[in-house]
Design an enzyme around this catalytic site. Structure first.
Site, PDB file in Angstrom:
ATOM      1  N   ARG A 297     -19.098 -31.377  11.325  1.00 40.78           N
ATOM      2  CA  ARG A 297     -20.600 -31.756  10.477  1.00 40.78           C
ATOM      3  C   ARG A 297     -20.858 -33.524   9.915  1.00 40.78           C
ATOM      4  O   ARG A 297     -21.267 -34.014   8.994  1.00 40.78           O
ATOM      5  CB  ARG A 297     -20.452 -30.763   9.072  1.00 40.78           C
ATOM      6  CG  ARG A 297     -20.552 -29.425   9.520  1.00 40.78           C
ATOM      7  CD  ARG A 297     -22.520 -29.724   9.704  1.00 40.78           C
ATOM      8  NE  ARG A 297     -22.672 -27.727  10.301  1.00 40.78           N
ATOM      9  CZ  ARG A 297     -23.085 -26.952   9.281  1.00 40.78           C
ATOM     10  NH1 ARG A 297     -23.310 -27.136   8.374  1.00 40.78           N
ATOM     11  NH2 ARG A 297     -22.854 -25.365  10.094  1.00 40.78           N
TER      12      ARG A 297
ATOM     13  N   ARG B  44     -26.643 -34.080   6.734  1.00 41.40           N
ATOM     14  CA  ARG B  44     -27.937 -34.344   4.958  1.00 41.40           C
ATOM     15  C   ARG B  44     -27.240 -35.298   4.434  1.00 41.40           C
ATOM     16  O   ARG B  44     -27.680 -35.944   3.371  1.00 41.40           O
ATOM     17  CB  ARG B  44     -28.282 -33.150   4.837  1.00 41.40           C
ATOM     18  CG  ARG B  44     -28.816 -32.366   5.917  1.00 41.40           C
ATOM     19  CD  ARG B  44     -29.294 -30.636   4.999  1.00 41.40           C
ATOM     20  NE  ARG B  44     -28.032 -30.186   5.471  1.00 41.40           N
ATOM     21  CZ  ARG B  44     -27.671 -28.562   5.081  1.00 41.40           C
ATOM     22  NH1 ARG B  44     -29.166 -28.500   4.724  1.00 41.40           N
ATOM     23  NH2 ARG B  44     -26.870 -27.649   6.020  1.00 41.40           N
TER      24      ARG B  44
ATOM     25  N   ARG C 247     -33.875 -36.799  11.237  1.00 40.23           N
ATOM     26  CA  ARG C 247     -34.603 -34.745  11.029  1.00 40.23           C
ATOM     27  C   ARG C 247     -35.953 -34.567  10.737  1.00 40.23           C
ATOM     28  O   ARG C 247     -36.701 -33.750  11.080  1.00 40.23           O
ATOM     29  CB  ARG C 247     -33.910 -34.161   9.957  1.00 40.23           C
ATOM     30  CG  ARG C 247     -33.214 -32.560  10.261  1.00 40.23           C
ATOM     31  CD  ARG C 247     -32.485 -32.343   8.800  1.00 40.23           C
ATOM     32  NE  ARG C 247     -32.388 -30.963   8.778  1.00 40.23           N
ATOM     33  CZ  ARG C 247     -33.451 -29.850   8.060  1.00 40.23           C
ATOM     34  NH1 ARG C 247     -34.584 -30.321   7.715  1.00 40.23           N
ATOM     35  NH2 ARG C 247     -33.321 -28.729   8.104  1.00 40.23           N
TER      36      ARG C 247
ATOM     37  N   ASP D 245     -25.993 -26.269  17.895  1.00 39.05           N
ATOM     38  CA  ASP D 245     -25.386 -26.198  17.453  1.00 39.05           C
ATOM     39  C   ASP D 245     -24.451 -24.007  17.673  1.00 39.05           C
ATOM     40  O   ASP D 245     -25.810 -24.440  18.512  1.00 39.05           O
ATOM     41  CB  ASP D 245     -26.904 -24.906  16.068  1.00 39.05           C
ATOM     42  CG  ASP D 245     -26.233 -24.337  14.812  1.00 39.05           C
ATOM     43  OD1 ASP D 245     -25.420 -24.493  13.459  1.00 39.05           O
ATOM     44  OD2 ASP D 245     -25.831 -23.174  14.600  1.00 39.05           O
TER      45      ASP D 245
ATOM     46  N   TYR E 101     -23.794 -13.093  13.917  1.00 38.50           N
ATOM     47  CA  TYR E 101     -24.901 -13.663  13.158  1.00 38.50           C
ATOM     48  C   TYR E 101     -26.211 -12.698  14.079  1.00 38.50           C
ATOM     49  O   TYR E 101     -26.834 -12.280  13.981  1.00 38.50           O
ATOM     50  CB  TYR E 101     -25.040 -15.822  13.615  1.00 38.50           C
ATOM     51  CG  TYR E 101     -24.279 -16.162  12.559  1.00 38.50           C
ATOM     52  CD1 TYR E 101     -25.067 -16.648  11.198  1.00 38.50           C
ATOM     53  CD2 TYR E 101     -23.025 -16.221  12.945  1.00 38.50           C
ATOM     54  CE1 TYR E 101     -24.146 -17.305  10.904  1.00 38.50           C
ATOM     55  CE2 TYR E 101     -22.711 -17.554  12.046  1.00 38.50           C
ATOM     56  CZ  TYR E 101     -23.480 -17.396  10.574  1.00 38.50           C
ATOM     57  OH  TYR E 101     -22.608 -18.472  10.148  1.00 38.50           O
TER      58      TYR E 101
HETATM   59  O1  CP3 Z   1     -20.191 -30.566  13.873  1.00 39.74           O
HETATM   60  C1  CP3 Z   1     -21.189 -31.702  13.819  1.00 39.74           C
HETATM   61  O2  CP3 Z   1     -21.692 -31.758  13.313  1.00 39.74           O
HETATM   62  C2  CP3 Z   1     -22.164 -31.235  15.018  1.00 39.74           C
HETATM   63  C3  CP3 Z   1     -23.048 -29.899  14.991  1.00 39.74           C
HETATM   64  C4  CP3 Z   1     -22.478 -28.922  14.317  1.00 39.74           C
HETATM   65  C5  CP3 Z   1     -23.465 -27.814  13.548  1.00 39.74           C
HETATM   66  N1  CP3 Z   1     -23.383 -26.906  13.384  1.00 39.74           N
HETATM   67  C6  CP3 Z   1     -24.790 -28.778  13.036  1.00 39.74           C
HETATM   68  C7  CP3 Z   1     -25.309 -28.310  12.205  1.00 39.74           C
HETATM   69  C8  CP3 Z   1     -21.962 -28.096  14.922  1.00 39.74           C
HETATM   70  C9  CP3 Z   1     -21.009 -27.597  15.531  1.00 39.74           C
HETATM   71  C10 CP3 Z   1     -21.942 -26.679  13.887  1.00 39.74           C
HETATM   72  C11 CP3 Z   1     -21.689 -25.141  13.678  1.00 39.74           C
HETATM   73  C12 CP3 Z   1     -21.778 -24.288  13.154  1.00 39.74           C
HETATM   74  N2  CP3 Z   1     -22.704 -23.717  13.173  1.00 39.74           N
HETATM   75  C13 CP3 Z   1     -21.351 -23.408  13.289  1.00 39.74           C
HETATM   76  C14 CP3 Z   1     -19.568 -23.357  13.308  1.00 39.74           C
HETATM   77  C15 CP3 Z   1     -18.714 -24.033  11.865  1.00 39.74           C
HETATM   78  C16 CP3 Z   1     -19.007 -23.868  10.434  1.00 39.74           C
HETATM   79  O3  CP3 Z   1     -20.002 -23.833  10.013  1.00 39.74           O
HETATM   80  O4  CP3 Z   1     -18.788 -22.778  10.057  1.00 39.74           O
HETATM   81  C17 CP3 Z   1     -22.232 -22.585  12.355  1.00 39.74           C
HETATM   82  C18 CP3 Z   1     -21.186 -21.384  11.515  1.00 39.74           C
HETATM   83  C19 CP3 Z   1     -23.104 -22.382  12.269  1.00 39.74           C
HETATM   84  C20 CP3 Z   1     -24.354 -22.131  12.135  1.00 39.74           C
HETATM   85  C21 CP3 Z   1     -25.439 -22.803  10.904  1.00 39.74           C
HETATM   86  N3  CP3 Z   1     -25.855 -23.769  11.237  1.00 39.74           N
HETATM   87  C22 CP3 Z   1     -25.559 -22.266   9.850  1.00 39.74           C
HETATM   88  C23 CP3 Z   1     -24.667 -20.956   8.968  1.00 39.74           C
HETATM   89  C24 CP3 Z   1     -26.360 -23.212   8.724  1.00 39.74           C
HETATM   90  C25 CP3 Z   1     -27.379 -23.237   8.055  1.00 39.74           C
HETATM   91  C26 CP3 Z   1     -26.219 -23.624   6.702  1.00 39.74           C
HETATM   92  C27 CP3 Z   1     -26.365 -25.211   6.491  1.00 39.74           C
HETATM   93  O5  CP3 Z   1     -25.151 -25.715   6.204  1.00 39.74           O
HETATM   94  O6  CP3 Z   1     -27.743 -25.643   6.063  1.00 39.74           O
HETATM   95  C28 CP3 Z   1     -26.688 -24.462  10.090  1.00 39.74           C
HETATM   96  C29 CP3 Z   1     -27.732 -25.472  10.270  1.00 39.74           C
HETATM   97  C30 CP3 Z   1     -26.942 -26.204  10.593  1.00 39.74           C
HETATM   98  N4  CP3 Z   1     -26.205 -27.114  11.587  1.00 39.74           N
HETATM   99  C31 CP3 Z   1     -26.920 -27.865  10.827  1.00 39.74           C
HETATM  100  C32 CP3 Z   1     -26.157 -28.604  10.295  1.00 39.74           C
HETATM  101  C33 CP3 Z   1     -26.482 -30.024  10.722  1.00 39.74           C
HETATM  102  C34 CP3 Z   1     -27.574 -28.242   9.126  1.00 39.74           C
HETATM  103  C35 CP3 Z   1     -29.234 -28.740   8.689  1.00 39.74           C
HETATM  104  C36 CP3 Z   1     -29.989 -29.302   8.747  1.00 39.74           C
HETATM  105  O7  CP3 Z   1     -30.657 -30.443   8.813  1.00 39.74           O
HETATM  106  O8  CP3 Z   1     -30.587 -28.514   7.592  1.00 39.74           O
END
Ligand code: CP3
Length: 344
Positions: A24, A28, A37, A74, A151
């Protein structure tokens, strides 16, 4: 032979200073991410607007000079491409239409029919392969079938993956059909990512830890093994990173049985344990508790040094045990990087 440190570590080389990137890393906690964003409007639009997705992928590379960039996307884009509606509720997380019956499953598209929908993701990778510094490796990724299925079945994130475990118990045939469809789609998706410029791919099995015993083998190990074998058949020499998060003793032998070149380790096990039990089979990555990116200070430095030292006798990629959180302080990330690169 490549000069990119990340690819050298993945090839099994023990380096004096481990390459660094962070789960990540585009997110944010960075003000420049929040600005882009906002420009995109919402998270999914950001994922599907190639030039903006490339821009946020590059932001942490410019700021910190990480050794690798991870595609901004994602794991839930695959269900979206398969036709399960996906949306994000601000402050809550993802929502999808649920898959609990044969009729729900029948509405999904085939594994080969995802590419039109995912074309912007491939374009993001093409932009990144042109724009990244020569020394920075490009990582593609997908969710592992079990984690994505949790999911899709629940229609949202769940603390204990209850709905997925329930479907598995009540209608195992349907559950396994879904796992198979996701396995096939993941192969097609990652294969296209490699064609578009990804130099390695990572499989995120964030909920692998809730599969126990034989079910860990059937639904975490076996799909990973099938995905990795097919990708390596199509793209000889492609290194693959696997992240069976919170697998515990399931980490032992995971690289050997699945064919992964690197295993990412969460922060529930110690680095010393992982060095003795996992790094014996090849490259490891991860383990620093992401909370240190919030709290910083001497603990961050001490813990970073401890992990570097514990993994110093084999191939190692420095990373966190899970994603950096929005409340992290960007200055702490710099402190972590300086500590690793000082070689202290
Ligand atoms: O790592 C990176 O920087 C690459 C991009 C990336 C994102 N999500 C961006 C993201 C990667 C590799 C993921 C993987 C992901 N997404 C996983 C597996 C890794 C882990 O964290 O266990 C999972 C379970 C998801 C599903 C997901 N996406 C959830 C549950 C959420 C909401 C939780 C949250 O943090 O808000 C997301 C959103 C998400 N994916 C964000 C980002 C940067 C936040 C979105 C925002 O800008 O509000």
């Amino acid at each position: 032979m490549t000069d990119k440190l990340l690819l050298r570590a993945l090839a099994g080389e023990t380096l004096p200073i481990p390459p660094i990137w962070m789960m990540r890393q585009a997110g944010r906690y960075l003000p420049e991410y929040r600005a882009t964003r906002a420009e995109a409007g919402d998270f999914l639009s950001l994922c599907y607007t190639s030039d903006l997705a490339a821009e946020v992928t590059l932001q942490p590379i410019r700021r910190y000079g990480f050794d690798a960039a991870i595609l901004f996307a994602d794991i839930l884009l695959i269900p979206d491409a398969l036709g399960a509606d996906l949306w994000f509720v601000t402050g809550e997380g993802p929502r999808l239409s649920t898959i609990t019956t044969e009729a729900d499953f029948a509405k999904l598209k085939g594994a080969d029919d995802i590419h039109d929908h995912l074309a912007p993701v491939y374009e993001t990778l093409r932009i990144l392969s042109r724009e990244l510094p020569a020394e920075t490796a490009l990582i593609g990724f997908a969710g592992a079938p079990w984690t994505v299925a949790t999911y899709m079945i629940a229609g949202r994130g769940t603390p204990d993956q209850g709905p997925a475990h329930a479907l598995k118990a009540e209608n195992r045939a349907l559950f396994e059909t879904l796992i198979d469809r996701l396995t096939d789609a993941t192969i097609e998706y990652l294969s296209m990512q490699v064609q578009a410029g990804a130099e390695t791919v990572k499989l995120f099995d964030s909920w692998a830890g809730s599969l126990k015993g034989d079910e860990f083998i059937r639904y975490a190990v076996e799909p990973a093994k099938r995905i990795i074998a097919e990708l390596k058949a199509r793209h000889p020499g492609l290194p693959v990173i696997a992240f069976p998060r919170e697998a515990g003793e399931g980490y032992i032998g995971f690289a050997k049985t699945t064919g992964a070149d690197c295993v990412a380790i969460d922060n529930s096990v110690s680095a010393a344990w992982a060095a003795a039990n996992v790094q014996v089979d090849g490259c490891v990555q991860g383990n620093l508790d992401p909370r240190h990116m919030v709290t910083g200070g001497d603990d961050l430095v001490a813990e970073t040094r401890r992990i570097v030292k514990a993994f110093s006798n084999g191939p190692h990629i420095f990373n966190l045990g899970h994603g950096i959180t929005p409340d992290a302080d960007p200055a702490n990330v710099q402190m972590m990087i300086d500590t690793v690169r000082e070689g202290a």
